[in-house]
Design a protein around this motif. Sequence first.
Motif, PDB file in Angstrom:
ATOM      1  N   GLU A  34       0.775  -1.150   0.074  1.00 15.82           N
ATOM      2  CA  GLU A  34       0.074  -0.037   0.099  1.00 15.82           C
ATOM      3  C   GLU A  34       0.927   1.507   0.009  1.00 15.82           C
ATOM      4  N   TYR A  35       0.410   2.600  -0.429  1.00 20.74           N
ATOM      5  CA  TYR A  35       1.203   3.725  -0.492  1.00 20.74           C
ATOM      6  C   TYR A  35       1.205   4.438   0.851  1.00 20.74           C
ATOM      7  N   ASP A  36       2.227   4.275   1.532  1.00 21.80           N
ATOM      8  CA  ASP A  36       2.572   4.576   2.860  1.00 21.80           C
ATOM      9  C   ASP A  36       3.640   5.657   2.766  1.00 21.80           C
ATOM     10  N   HIS A  37       3.119   7.187   2.607  1.00 25.40           N
ATOM     11  CA  HIS A  37       4.217   8.193   2.293  1.00 25.40           C
ATOM     12  C   HIS A  37       5.177   8.279   3.317  1.00 25.40           C
ATOM     13  N   LYS A  38       4.733   8.175   4.673  1.00 22.91           N
ATOM     14  CA  LYS A  38       5.620   8.432   5.684  1.00 22.91           C
ATOM     15  C   LYS A  38       7.139   7.426   5.553  1.00 22.91           C
ATOM     16  N   LYS A  39       6.487   6.142   5.397  1.00 18.73           N
ATOM     17  CA  LYS A  39       7.536   4.883   5.229  1.00 18.73           C
ATOM     18  C   LYS A  39       8.413   5.101   4.179  1.00 18.73           C
ATOM     19  N   ILE A  40       7.990   5.450   3.021  1.00 24.44           N
ATOM     20  CA  ILE A  40       8.522   5.380   1.858  1.00 24.44           C
ATOM     21  C   ILE A  40       9.727   6.637   1.819  1.00 24.44           C
ATOM     22  N   GLU A  41       9.124   7.653   2.200  1.00 18.41           N
ATOM     23  CA  GLU A  41       9.825   8.862   1.951  1.00 18.41           C
ATOM     24  C   GLU A  41      11.281   8.759   2.875  1.00 18.41           C
ATOM     25  N   LYS A  42      10.803   8.340   4.079  1.00 20.95           N
ATOM     26  CA  LYS A  42      11.944   8.103   5.096  1.00 20.95           C
ATOM     27  C   LYS A  42      12.974   7.244   4.672  1.00 20.95           C
ATOM     28  N   THR A  43      12.589   6.066   4.348  1.00 17.95           N
ATOM     29  CA  THR A  43      13.407   5.161   3.677  1.00 17.95           C
ATOM     30  C   THR A  43      14.213   5.578   2.611  1.00 17.95           C
ATOM     31  N   ILE A  44      13.713   5.935   1.503  1.00 19.93           N
ATOM     32  CA  ILE A  44      14.449   6.355   0.486  1.00 19.93           C
ATOM     33  C   ILE A  44      15.230   7.368   0.639  1.00 19.93           C
ATOM     34  N   GLN A  45      14.761   8.547   1.509  1.00 18.96           N
ATOM     35  CA  GLN A  45      15.734   9.565   1.626  1.00 18.96           C
ATOM     36  C   GLN A  45      17.033   9.162   2.336  1.00 18.96           C
ATOM     37  N   LYS A  46      16.896   8.123   3.355  1.00 19.07           N
ATOM     38  CA  LYS A  46      18.203   7.516   3.920  1.00 19.07           C
ATOM     39  C   LYS A  46      19.072   7.129   2.917  1.00 19.07           C
ATOM     40  N   GLU A  47      18.404   6.251   2.005  1.00 18.93           N
ATOM     41  CA  GLU A  47      19.217   5.649   0.960  1.00 18.93           C
ATOM     42  C   GLU A  47      20.020   6.561   0.067  1.00 18.93           C
ATOM     43  N   TRP A  48      19.249   7.756  -0.099  1.00 22.34           N
ATOM     44  CA  TRP A  48      20.278   8.681  -1.097  1.00 22.34           C
ATOM     45  C   TRP A  48      21.126   9.082  -0.302  1.00 22.34           C
ATOM     46  N   LEU A  49      20.902   9.501   0.892  1.00 25.20           N
ATOM     47  CA  LEU A  49      21.994  10.045   1.738  1.00 25.20           C
ATOM     48  C   LEU A  49      23.142   9.147   1.691  1.00 25.20           C
ATOM     49  N   ALA A  50      22.725   7.820   2.004  1.00 23.86           N
ATOM     50  CA  ALA A  50      23.646   6.708   2.220  1.00 23.86           C
ATOM     51  C   ALA A  50      24.653   6.755   0.888  1.00 23.86           C
ATOM     52  N   LYS A  51      23.886   6.653  -0.147  1.00 27.23           N
ATOM     53  CA  LYS A  51      24.718   6.414  -1.440  1.00 27.23           C
ATOM     54  C   LYS A  51      25.218   7.645  -2.339  1.00 27.23           C
ATOM     55  N   ASN A  52      24.647   8.978  -1.472  1.00 26.55           N
ATOM     56  CA  ASN A  52      25.154  10.018  -2.006  1.00 26.55           C
ATOM     57  C   ASN A  52      24.979  10.316  -3.219  1.00 26.55           C
ATOM     58  N   ILE A  53      23.873   9.911  -3.836  1.00 27.70           N
ATOM     59  CA  ILE A  53      23.483  10.159  -5.456  1.00 27.70           C
ATOM     60  C   ILE A  53      23.316  11.340  -5.724  1.00 27.70           C
ATOM     61  N   TYR A  54      23.389  12.641  -5.066  1.00 27.54           N
ATOM     62  CA  TYR A  54      23.449  13.946  -5.713  1.00 27.54           C
ATOM     63  C   TYR A  54      24.686  14.754  -5.524  1.00 27.54           C
ATOM     64  N   LYS A  55      25.604  13.902  -5.312  1.00 22.13           N
ATOM     65  CA  LYS A  55      27.056  14.553  -5.027  1.00 22.13           C
ATOM     66  C   LYS A  55      27.496  14.881  -6.476  1.00 22.13           C
ATOM     67  N   THR A  56      27.961  15.902  -6.681  1.00 24.18           N
ATOM     68  CA  THR A  56      28.466  16.616  -7.783  1.00 24.18           C
ATOM     69  C   THR A  56      29.717  16.616  -7.844  1.00 24.18           C
ATOM     70  N   GLU A  57      30.517  16.273  -9.037  1.00 22.65           N
ATOM     71  CA  GLU A  57      31.814  16.325  -9.131  1.00 22.65           C
ATOM     72  C   GLU A  57      32.408  17.333 -10.118  1.00 22.65           C
ATOM     73  N   THR A  58      33.326  18.191  -9.825  1.00 24.20           N
ATOM     74  CA  THR A  58      33.641  19.213 -10.980  1.00 24.20           C
ATOM     75  C   THR A  58      34.353  18.499 -12.154  1.00 24.20           C
TER      76      THR A  58
END
Length: 1125
Positions: free
Chosen positions: A30-54
């Motif tokens: 089921e769609y549970d925004h709280k769970k989804i958003e929390k988990t995926i944000q943690k993952e983004w952070l852990a994997k550093n996917i938005y880090k930009t290299e020059t």
Amino acid sequence: MAIKKKPQKRALSHASKKTVTQKTGMKFPEYDHKKIEKTIQKEWLAKNIYKTETASKKKKYYVLDMFPYPSGAGLHVGHPRGYIASDVFARMKRMQGFNVLHPMGFDSFGLPAEQYAIQTGKNPNIFTEQLIKTYKKQLESIGFSYDWSREVATHRPDYYEWTQWIFLQIYNSWYDKTKNKARPIDDLVKIFEKSGNEKVHAVCNSNSVSFSAKEWKSWSEIEQQKILMNYRLAYEGYSEVNWCPELGTVLANDEIVDSSTGPVSERGGYPVEKKSMRQWFMRITAYADRLIQDLEGLDWSSHIKEIQKNWIGKSEGSEIEFTVSTGDSLKVFTTRADTLFGVTYVVLAPEHDLVQKLKLQIKNWNEVETYLSEVKAKSEEDRVSSKEKTGVEIKGIKAINPANSEEVPVWIADYVLAGYGTGAVMAVPAHDERDFEFANKYGLPIKQVITSEDSFRSIVVVLTLKDVDLFKKQLKEKAIPFEFAVSTISKREHIQVQFKKELLKDFITLVQNQITGTNWVEIVGNKNIIVQKDSVSEDLLDDADIWFKKFSEWEPFIRGQKSLWDMLGQNQFLREFVCYQNDGILKNSAQFSGKSSVEARKVITEFVGGKLVTKYKIRDAIFARQRYWGEPIPLIHKKVEPKLEIKFSGEFRYKLLKDGVKTIEVRALDKKERKNVNVGDILKFTHVEKQESFLVQVKELWNFKNIPEIFKKGKHLFTDIYPDQEINTIEELYNRYKKVAPNYDKRIDKYGCVAWRVEKISEGPLIIPVSEKKLPLELPNVKSYAPSGTGESPLATVKAWTTAGYETNTMPGWAGSSWYFLRYMDPKNKKAFADKKALTYWKDVDMYVGGQEHATGHLLYARFWHKFLYDLGYVPTKEPFKSLRNQGLIMATDGRKMSKRWGNVINPDDIVATYGADTLRVYEMFMGPFEASQPWSTESIIGSRRFVERVWRLGEKVATQSTAKSSEGIERSIHKAIKKVTEDIHSFGFNTAISAMMICVNDIENTLQKEGEALVVREYLMLIQILAPFAPHMSDVLWKQFGQKGSIHTAPWPTHNPKKLIDQEMTIVVQVNGKVRAELRFDTGMQKELIEAHALRDEKILPWIEGKEIKRVIYVPGKLINIVC
RNA sequence: GCCGGAGUGGCGGAAUGGUAGACGCACUCGACUCAAAAUCGAGUAUUCGCAAGGAUGUGGAGGUUCGAGUCCUCUCUCCGGCACCA
């Protein structure tokens, strides 16, 4: 009592956490925004996917938000709108394969934190850091793709070190007009040493005088620095500030409110007055022209460009010299040199130099003086708000118009601004509204020199209602053989006719012959002229006198025409005269009569020896705040040894009286007359004892380690001289003085003597920059953040600070924000504000998103600094922000601005908690056009939530079997959506992008209800990919749910296949005479002839064309066919 | 006053000169339910008509065009910027 309606909270379907079993047997959550958003944000952070290299081989793309000021109030839902938009944009660009720089930071110096510090005594540094933490948390919960490793905050020393560094570069630069760029001040010094300032073409303060290389070299360092200060791009000066004596502090404009007694402080309501204070300025005026010029190449909204242009206020005109009857010259600035022959008086600003200079020649000085003091007493508000113009004539003085040698009176009036142009204007009341008003008030003559050349004119013909119909009929029947437009005004019996000028005669004839009992009014532009019927003749065209017909003559006539009176009564007709301000054809202008305004401006300027010049409204920016919480200005006021400037005064022959020296008998050099003067008077005299004259030339300054007691400023000293001696330097003079001084009285009777005087003791501190190596110059800790009480910054109360001689002003709020976008490129660099490599790679901001309230502040200053850095070779581009988009405000549900004050603030945290970040993002993008303001709707947001959930649940229906065949209809919808969404994100049409996705989802759902249709995984993934920028959490989770590796946000953006957009059938609308009568379906690509044949035979169409001749058939391929008959 | 921008259903809004009102909200009816919520389906500019269908309609008045929300002229209202800048 008002009953406050609580917004109903919608129940959301996520409540249960059970899973749904798919056809395939796979568990779908089921769609549970709280769970989804929390988990995926943690993952983004852990994997550093938005880090930009020059260092990247990929193409760069820089998407920037205007960084927030972290205030105690926190974010409301309006703030993130721009951030969401830029994030959507950045995410798409990233998926499209660009190396995207998308950073965030904080503009953390500023008033509210200072205010808080004053009230609580708490350290604003700690307080600000706490706020930043809160802000970051809020921003993170919305799921932005910022590279937080590049965060900057303007109040941190490792950042403001470089703000200070840039300041020093600006301080150490001047603007070379010849090369049209900023250059190091050292270059200027070299030029001065070589050839003085005569050849220097620089932007500088107006008080600078010309000097030679020799003079330059003869000056002390202090004197040289003072000269240089006139040239520096950051310079010291004085300006008026809002001073509140009760609070003992300087107030910003928005801290002041008006009251019946004048301006008062917002806090406490204490009176506020103007006070002149020492400030630092930035010479932005040097860049005025380039700031306008370079707007052209920018992809900004024309609105913002317009505001900036307006603010800079370029106007091209002429400087023309009038001669005053005393022989002095009077320069005026005008954009309308073509009206020079119409000048009937000239006006000086009250502060104009000539006023004081001609004091003695002004016959009514008392009157003038009274007026001057009246003006001075007026507050600025009074001066601007009371539109009533006041002034006084300077009697005894006339000005001579260089064009025709006419003498015209000279006036002083406060409607002329001292700070603009030359502070003097030539008044042409016939063609300038302000002069016109003034001339009428004081009975000054009005002389007409321009005639309208409008090719169009309007005439209002007053007709009876019956006549209107007749008139219309005649026009319709082409009784009048020329072009015009007719309109009734306010549904009354007037007709407005527009026609070409050359047709006026014919028109008049027609009206006079065919319509009886008419009278009429002519309107030129928006000005009205009454012409009596009898007087209408050919010369109406060129006889301009009608512009000045007195209203009183026509009043009875207009009053007789009641409806006309109603119509015109409230407007310009109430004026007695009318003045024509547009360009036109010259008359009464000697040999220039008949020329056009445009041409005449040039030739008349030349004729009178004037100069074509450009003026700007923009003023240099004040770059100082008398506050604590800002970047310290890295300058030191160093005390230096005093210097004397001594001025030779004259020669005397003393006549010794019995009781000592009391009078001196002298003879003046030029006027050979004797007179008695008192000791100490300064006059120019010749030596009279032997009828010889000699001159003492003094041109040196004298440096003293310790100034002798005797040298008091203004004190006169006497040195004896022998008739046959020459004295050339102060030193000689002083030595002689020293010799004589002890027995001064005894020697004085025997010889002549020379008088000299200490003019100036220049002790002023020398300003020296803090060494770049010692930057940052950190803000000291203070005991109290309260104002110093003297108007100076609290830094002035810090002993260590002042003994070191540090500047006590701090930088204004806009300093840190004028270059932050460069720091993001290389935020940790300790050797430079950014490394050259980073600068050449990232270059400039490709897309800048923020509020339009910064149009005349930040956006102008940042461009200015950037251009400066470009001039000195520090940045590779002329402009910092290639594209700019401005978000509209989100108003509160009550239609007002969201504000703590109204209690109508909606906190994004609540929305994220209730609906989820994805819904917040989708809703804010869907609300309406990005640049328009909209009210927040607590009700509408549910629609976005439904959409998000619907996409989620579509996942349940995906056919995961490898045998599933994709549906042609679904495929087409998805490709259509990909095309539309891609285009719309590009053009910031987010609302329509979401609408396109909604249509797509509706389509898919409808199609799935049909037998044999299936949604395959590949297509579903494409849908969530284009949704990913808007709903990044949900889409990434779904992406993984369907077994995709990595993050959806690093996967490539889908592209549409044009072939898949084509439907087999097309719907053609059939119109008859432009009205829709039928809809027909044909195979795609069918020929016009076939479609036409079908359409003409269609049973719905037949009744409409029956018995009529078909004149034309228009076919718009794939869309419609219009049958004209 | 000057310079910009905008006026479209009950609301937010959509429409390269080509079916005005997409999409969403709200509302109405229906399905499901003991019931409600959620969900799903149908409808929803005005007006005449039982209906089929017709007429009108994008602030107002004109114009250009086969065809105008869109282009042109005038005009009204609202919002933003500047405000005695010669």
